[in-house]
Design a protein around this motif. Structure first.
Motif, mmCIF file in Angstrom:
data_model
loop_
_atom_site.group_PDB
_atom_site.id
_atom_site.type_symbol
_atom_site.label_atom_id
_atom_site.label_comp_id
_atom_site.label_asym_id
_atom_site.label_seq_id
_atom_site.Cartn_x
_atom_site.Cartn_y
_atom_site.Cartn_z
ATOM 1 N N ARG A 40 -27.762 6.688 34.980
ATOM 2 C CA ARG A 40 -28.564 7.875 35.286
ATOM 3 C C ARG A 40 -28.357 8.921 34.205
ATOM 4 N NH1 ARG A 40 -27.413 10.444 41.017
ATOM 5 N NH2 ARG A 40 -25.373 10.627 40.016
ATOM 6 N N TRP A 41 -29.455 9.549 33.837
ATOM 7 C CA TRP A 41 -29.420 10.628 32.854
ATOM 8 C C TRP A 41 -30.009 11.907 33.484
ATOM 9 C CZ3 TRP A 41 -30.560 5.664 31.825
ATOM 10 C CH2 TRP A 41 -29.870 5.026 30.767
ATOM 11 N N ARG A 42 -29.474 13.059 33.066
ATOM 12 C CA ARG A 42 -30.024 14.375 33.435
ATOM 13 C C ARG A 42 -30.205 15.174 32.149
ATOM 14 N NH1 ARG A 42 -29.643 15.496 38.862
ATOM 15 N NH2 ARG A 42 -28.246 14.165 40.090
ATOM 16 N N CYS A 43 -31.412 15.625 31.921
ATOM 17 C CA CYS A 43 -31.681 16.384 30.699
ATOM 18 C C CYS A 43 -32.908 17.260 30.920
ATOM 19 C CB CYS A 43 -31.877 15.465 29.505
ATOM 20 S SG CYS A 43 -33.261 14.329 29.685
ATOM 21 N N ALA A 44 -33.131 18.156 29.939
ATOM 22 C CA ALA A 44 -34.212 19.128 30.056
ATOM 23 C C ALA A 44 -35.517 18.614 29.468
ATOM 24 C CB ALA A 44 -33.803 20.435 29.371
ATOM 25 N N GLU A 45 -35.545 17.325 29.002
ATOM 26 C CA GLU A 45 -36.778 16.763 28.471
ATOM 27 C C GLU A 45 -37.841 16.737 29.564
ATOM 28 O OE1 GLU A 45 -37.322 15.950 25.439
ATOM 29 O OE2 GLU A 45 -35.290 15.990 24.574
ATOM 30 N N ALA A 46 -39.102 16.816 29.135
ATOM 31 C CA ALA A 46 -40.196 16.759 30.097
ATOM 32 C C ALA A 46 -40.246 15.381 30.733
ATOM 33 C CB ALA A 46 -41.520 17.073 29.392
ATOM 34 N N PRO A 47 -40.635 15.265 32.009
ATOM 35 C CA PRO A 47 -40.717 13.949 32.677
ATOM 36 C C PRO A 47 -41.594 12.963 31.917
ATOM 37 C CG PRO A 47 -40.868 15.702 34.279
ATOM 38 C CD PRO A 47 -40.907 16.375 32.945
ATOM 39 N N ALA A 48 -42.727 13.442 31.349
ATOM 40 C CA ALA A 48 -43.600 12.528 30.610
ATOM 41 C C ALA A 48 -42.888 11.951 29.392
ATOM 42 C CB ALA A 48 -44.877 13.260 30.188
#
Length: 661
Positions: A102-110
């Motif tokens: 699992r990753w968590r980041c501020a990148e856009a979902p698309a």
């Protein structure tokens, strides 16, 4: 499944039996090889024609039906399995997989979805994207061919079974059951075989044999069916231009080949091809193998020498496999010429090696021929005669073999060869023994010589001794020395000094025989009898001649045949097969190999990526994967996939202690 596996095991065992045990041979050969008990057991189980046995064809039919139904029933579910991506997954199910990250980041979902899809493609996964509410699911799959392996292996069993049924001669069995086809059991020329025993061209699969002499042709093959045969007509004719054979030093065939010409109405030009062992010719689905060789009807020029003193030499010219009606004395007999062998190789006589210094381990002793004499009652004796003399223990003999039946070994008459390497001296000696006046004169000379040595000069005594010698000569010609000894022992029974009488009588007979021999030598050399001098070689010849004269009593024929010269003709033995189901079986075997490869070496792997937006601006990417067949290998593959996602996102995935398997 258990039944299918059991049936396949039976088929495998049957195939082994059909490979080890020669198929479609004459029943007499099986009877000789296995004996009456096992012959009947194997015949009851149809092991002599395994691939056309009723139980084998029944198994093939059942496998076609049951496996075909199995494939039909399961094909829809298999198709769904290889085409469905399973996009309906939940976060909890992905977290439950042993392989997930699992990753968590501020990148856009698309952008996160694009990264995951790109990583999936880079590792060979086909993908499908589906959006459910705020969440995006990307499903990936590869290795779905393993499911097709299941289908191909089952389809292969069906295809192979169909090919076996096609080549199982079902129509031949149906025609035989309905009376449309009759198995011929008589030994007839092909032109005399009834039409009910013929099969038309392209009538199905078959494995037949035909023997064709050089410069001859044939358009049929003979199919062995139990204890008989049927004639299979071919859609073309085979012409044999030439047959060649090469031998090892020990006489065994090294290689043999045939020059064939195929005449086919569908061809503009005939096909010319040379075939040999393991190099067959295939035409219109018919494969022609070089299987054997035989005599093709060699023309033999024979001389018949009477052994009963009844007449002159008989000259005969005939071909091998011909039958001649002969008047031998007062008997009418059939001469059946059966075979001719150009080479007869034996180990070299050690005496000849010492005398000539030859280092050859084997010696070709020349041609021989086989024949049978059959009387009017059908009783027969088989004979095997050599053309040239054979050296045995330093002396040369013409060998004439005889046996009352085929189950016995040949017993050979050893006729000594004279200085000219011929049988003439022995034949003249044997003929002279049937001349009464000649024997009487020889017996008188023998009696006079013996009585003179004993100091007895009585003329009456000489005549009585000569008469006794003549009687013994007749007994010798009829029954051999054994009959003479029995007669003498009966005569001297009860007499005074029987041992001396036996010895004297035997001396009289031997001296009489020797005088006849001297008379023959004098006539042969054109000298007076008194001028004949016998050396050690002539005395050895005389001893051999006496033994041969005694043995002719058991020879069983009134005439001795010798081979003067011959015109050799060979024949090629061809095996012709037509298996329309062969290519079907090959195709099924290819499918089976491909299916097994898919089942064992291809594993289906699935991966999923779920992107869910977070309220705090940190979006989550959850990737999971599963492979039930090779979890250890998939672990490393999944790690490589996760590392690729890391590289694209620029950070390691955040995970709880149990997040990553």
């Amino acid at each position: 499944m258990n039944l299918a596996i059991s049936l396949l095991v039976v088929v495998s065992i049957s195939s082994v039996i059909g490979t080890v045990l020669p198929q479609n041979q004459a029943y007499n050969e099986y009877l000789i090889q296995f004996g009456p008990f096992w012959f009947e057991v194997f015949r009851t189980l149809n092991l002599y024609d395994v691939y056309s046995a009723w139980w084998f064809l029944a198994i093939m039919g059942f496998l076609v039906l049951s496996t075909g139904v199995c494939v039909t029933r399961h094909m829809p579910s298999v198709w769904r399995e290889i085409t469905r991506y399973r996009t309906h997954v939940r976060e909890q199910s992905l977290m439950a997989l042993s392989q997930h990250r699992r990753w968590r980041c501020a990148e856009a979902p698309a952008q996160m979805a694009a990264v995951a899809e790109t990583a999936f493609h880079a590792h060979g996964f086909r993908t499908r994207v589906e959006t459910r509410g705020d969440a995006t699911v990307i499903a990936g799959m590869k290795g779905r061919a393993t499911r097709m392996g299941y289908v191909l292996t089952h389809v292969a069993v069906v295809v192979i079974a169909v090919g076996a049924l096609v080549d199982g001669n079902i129509m031949l069995k149906i025609r035989e059951m309905t009376g449309d086809l009759a198995v011929e059991t008589r030994d007839l020329p092909v032109s005399q075989v009834p039409g009910r025993s013929w099969l038309e061209p392209e009538s199905g699969s078959f494995r037949g044999n035909v023997t064709i002499p050089e410069e001859s042709n044939s358009g049929v093959a003979f199919l062995q069916v139990r204890d008989g045969y049927v004639v299979q007509e071919l859609p073309f004719e085979i012409f044999v231009e030439d047959f060649r054979i090469d031998h090892y030093p020990n006489g065994m065939p090294r290689a043999y080949e045939s020059d064939l010409v195929i005449h086919d109405p569908t061809l503009d030009e005939p096909i010319r091809e040379t075939i040999s062992v393991n190099h067959p010719l295939t035409h219109r689905g018919h494969t022609i193998y070089q299987a054997s060789f035989n005599d093709g009807g060699t023309r033999l020029h024979l001389s018949g020498h009477p052994l009963d003193g009844s007449g002159q030499t008989m000259d005969i010219t005939a071909r091998v496999f011909e039958n001649l009606q002969l008047q031998l004395g007062r008997l009418e007999q059939t001469l059946e010429l059966e075979d001719f062998q150009l080479f007869n190789v034996n180990r070299t006589d050690p005496r000849a090696v010492e005398r000539t210094g030859s280092r050859d381990e084997f010696t070709n002793i020349g041609p021989s021929f086989n024949y049978t004499l059959r009387d009017e009652a059908g009783q027969a004796r088989e004979f095997h005669n050599y053309m040239a003399p054979v050296e045995i223990d330093g002396r040369w003999y013409y060998l004439h073999g005889m046996r009352p039946s085929g189950s016995e070994r040949f017993q050979y008459l050893h006729i000594p060869a004279d200085e000219q390497a011929s049988m003439d001296t022995f034949l003249a000696f044997h003929q002279a023994l049937h001349d009464r006046s000649r024997v009487d004169r020889a017996a008188q000379r023998a009696a006079d010589a013996l009585l003179t040595q004993m100091g007895v000069g009585s003329r009456d005594m000489g005549q009585r001794v000569a008469g006794t010698a003549h009687d013994m000569m007749g007994t010798l010609l009829d029954g051999g020395f054994a009959a003479v000894n029995a007669q003498l022992e009966e005569r001297v029974m009860g007499a005074n000094r029987p041992d001396m009488l036996l010895a004297f009588s035997r001396s009289v007979l031997q001296r009489t025989l020797f005088e006849v021999y001297r008379d023959v030598v004098a006539e042969r050399d054109g000298v007076a009898l008194a001028a004949v001098r016998t050396d050690a070689d002539q005395r050895a010849f005389f001893e051999d001649a006496m033994n041969a004269v005694s043995a002719t009593a058991d020879y069983g024929a009134p005439m001795l045949f010798s081979l003067d010269h011959f015109e050799h003709r060979q024949a090629t033995g061809l095996q012709i097969t037509h298996a329309p189901g062969k290519n079907v079986v090959y195709a099924g075997s290819g499918l089976l190999i491909l299916g097994i490869f898919m089942l064992f070496y291809v594993s289906q792997r699935r991966v999923w990526a779920m992107i869910t937006p977070g309220e705090d601006g940190q979006h989550q990417l959850l990737v999971g994967g599963a492979n039930q067949r090779r979890p250890e290998q998939f672990e490393q593959e999944f790690e490589d996939l996760a590392d690729t996602v890391d590289q694209h996102l620029g950070q390691g995935g955040e995970h709880a202690p149990n997040d990553r398997g």
